[in-house]
Write a protein that holds these residues in place. Sequence first.
Motif, PDB file in Angstrom:
ATOM      1  N   VAL A 173       0.878  -1.175   0.000  1.00 13.04           N
ATOM      2  CA  VAL A 173       0.000   0.000   0.000  1.00 13.04           C
ATOM      3  C   VAL A 173       0.913   1.223   0.000  1.00 13.04           C
ATOM      4  O   VAL A 173       1.625   1.455   0.978  1.00 13.04           O
ATOM      5  CB  VAL A 173      -0.913   0.022   1.250  1.00 13.04           C
ATOM      6  CG1 VAL A 173      -1.853   1.221   1.216  1.00 13.04           C
ATOM      7  CG2 VAL A 173      -1.717  -1.280   1.364  1.00 13.04           C
TER       8      VAL A 173
ATOM      9  N   LYS B 166       1.200   5.030   0.154  1.00 11.10           N
ATOM     10  CA  LYS B 166       0.412   6.231   0.494  1.00 11.10           C
ATOM     11  C   LYS B 166       1.017   7.474  -0.152  1.00 11.10           C
ATOM     12  O   LYS B 166       0.312   8.416  -0.468  1.00 11.10           O
ATOM     13  CB  LYS B 166       0.358   6.407   2.005  1.00 11.10           C
ATOM     14  CG  LYS B 166      -0.363   5.240   2.683  1.00 11.10           C
ATOM     15  CD  LYS B 166      -0.731   5.573   4.128  1.00 11.10           C
ATOM     16  CE  LYS B 166      -1.400   4.386   4.798  1.00 11.10           C
ATOM     17  NZ  LYS B 166      -0.504   3.632   5.660  1.00 11.10           N
TER      18      LYS B 166
ATOM     19  N   THR C 298      -1.328  -2.031  -4.475  1.00 14.34           N
ATOM     20  CA  THR C 298      -2.789  -2.021  -4.418  1.00 14.34           C
ATOM     21  C   THR C 298      -3.424  -0.683  -4.786  1.00 14.34           C
ATOM     22  O   THR C 298      -2.923   0.379  -4.415  1.00 14.34           O
ATOM     23  CB  THR C 298      -3.265  -2.404  -2.999  1.00 14.34           C
ATOM     24  OG1 THR C 298      -2.641  -1.524  -2.060  1.00 14.34           O
ATOM     25  CG2 THR C 298      -2.903  -3.827  -2.669  1.00 14.34           C
TER      26      THR C 298
ATOM     27  N   ARG D   6      -5.558   0.960  -3.466  1.00 16.20           N
ATOM     28  CA  ARG D   6      -6.262   1.463  -2.287  1.00 16.20           C
ATOM     29  C   ARG D   6      -5.868   2.896  -2.043  1.00 16.20           C
ATOM     30  O   ARG D   6      -6.385   3.550  -1.147  1.00 16.20           O
ATOM     31  CB  ARG D   6      -5.846   0.660  -1.057  1.00 16.20           C
ATOM     32  CG  ARG D   6      -6.412  -0.694  -1.078  1.00 16.20           C
ATOM     33  CD  ARG D   6      -5.939  -1.446   0.115  1.00 16.20           C
ATOM     34  NE  ARG D   6      -5.973  -2.834  -0.226  1.00 16.20           N
ATOM     35  CZ  ARG D   6      -5.754  -3.805   0.603  1.00 16.20           C
ATOM     36  NH1 ARG D   6      -5.452  -3.546   1.858  1.00 16.20           N
ATOM     37  NH2 ARG D   6      -5.822  -5.031   0.198  1.00 16.20           N
ATOM     38  N   THR D   7      -4.889   3.317  -2.814  1.00 12.94           N
ATOM     39  CA  THR D   7      -4.442   4.703  -2.674  1.00 12.94           C
ATOM     40  C   THR D   7      -4.437   5.315  -4.075  1.00 12.94           C
ATOM     41  O   THR D   7      -4.319   4.596  -5.076  1.00 12.94           O
ATOM     42  CB  THR D   7      -3.020   4.770  -2.068  1.00 12.94           C
ATOM     43  OG1 THR D   7      -2.137   3.993  -2.875  1.00 12.94           O
ATOM     44  CG2 THR D   7      -2.992   4.249  -0.646  1.00 12.94           C
TER      45      THR D   7
ATOM     46  N   THR E 202       0.520  -8.187   3.746  1.00 10.51           N
ATOM     47  CA  THR E 202       1.183  -6.906   3.985  1.00 10.51           C
ATOM     48  C   THR E 202       2.387  -7.087   4.911  1.00 10.51           C
ATOM     49  O   THR E 202       3.265  -6.235   4.957  1.00 10.51           O
ATOM     50  CB  THR E 202       0.207  -5.884   4.619  1.00 10.51           C
ATOM     51  OG1 THR E 202      -0.422  -6.500   5.742  1.00 10.51           O
ATOM     52  CG2 THR E 202      -0.863  -5.463   3.646  1.00 10.51           C
TER      53      THR E 202
END
Length: 181
Positions: free
Chosen positions: A10, A12, A35, A37-38, A172
């Motif tokens: 992940v 960020k 991913t 997700r960001t 993760t």
Amino acid sequence: MMDKLIPVVVIKDINETEKIMNALKNNGINCAEITFRTSCAAEAIALASKKFPEMNIGAGTVINGEQCLKALEAGATFIVSPGLSEEVAAICAQRNIPYYPGCVTPTEIMKALSLGLTTLKFFPANIYGGLKGLKALAAPFPQVKFIPTGGVNRDNLDEFLACDKVAAVGGTFFVEEALNK
Ligand code: 3PG
């Protein structure tokens, strides 16, 4: 052959990409699932693919065709979803890209098989019975191999890897371990 250890990454902040990829590489890992997700996922895939051409960089948490196309454009070499997306499956089939959709029920597995998919993510593995659940689900589907993810950690990793129904494991924790070394 696919990588046995798949770190779920992940990112960020795009500026963290190189640090994370270097840490994984130095820890003997040759693969990363970056991913969606960001918001910087596609950019991170493009950067990681460029800087680490020797590593196998794919996209995770891909939940629709639009994200899948973005991931492939950025250079992703494989696609992972938490569930099964027919739209994503169709794009990957057309481009000959491995697709690992999440499946945790016999019906979902049968759907994946009907799309020609036989290596499936098993997520969240710890909630759906862990290795015991995986083996029970695998029994009627000898052609299927799983990638358990979700709750995989250093304590249960070897058990998962020892199972002949397990193609690879994801998590993760690989990233946390690599960064803390
Ligand atoms: C995934 O998307 O694969 C999971 O969020 C990973 O779960 P973990 O953090 O328990 O490894």
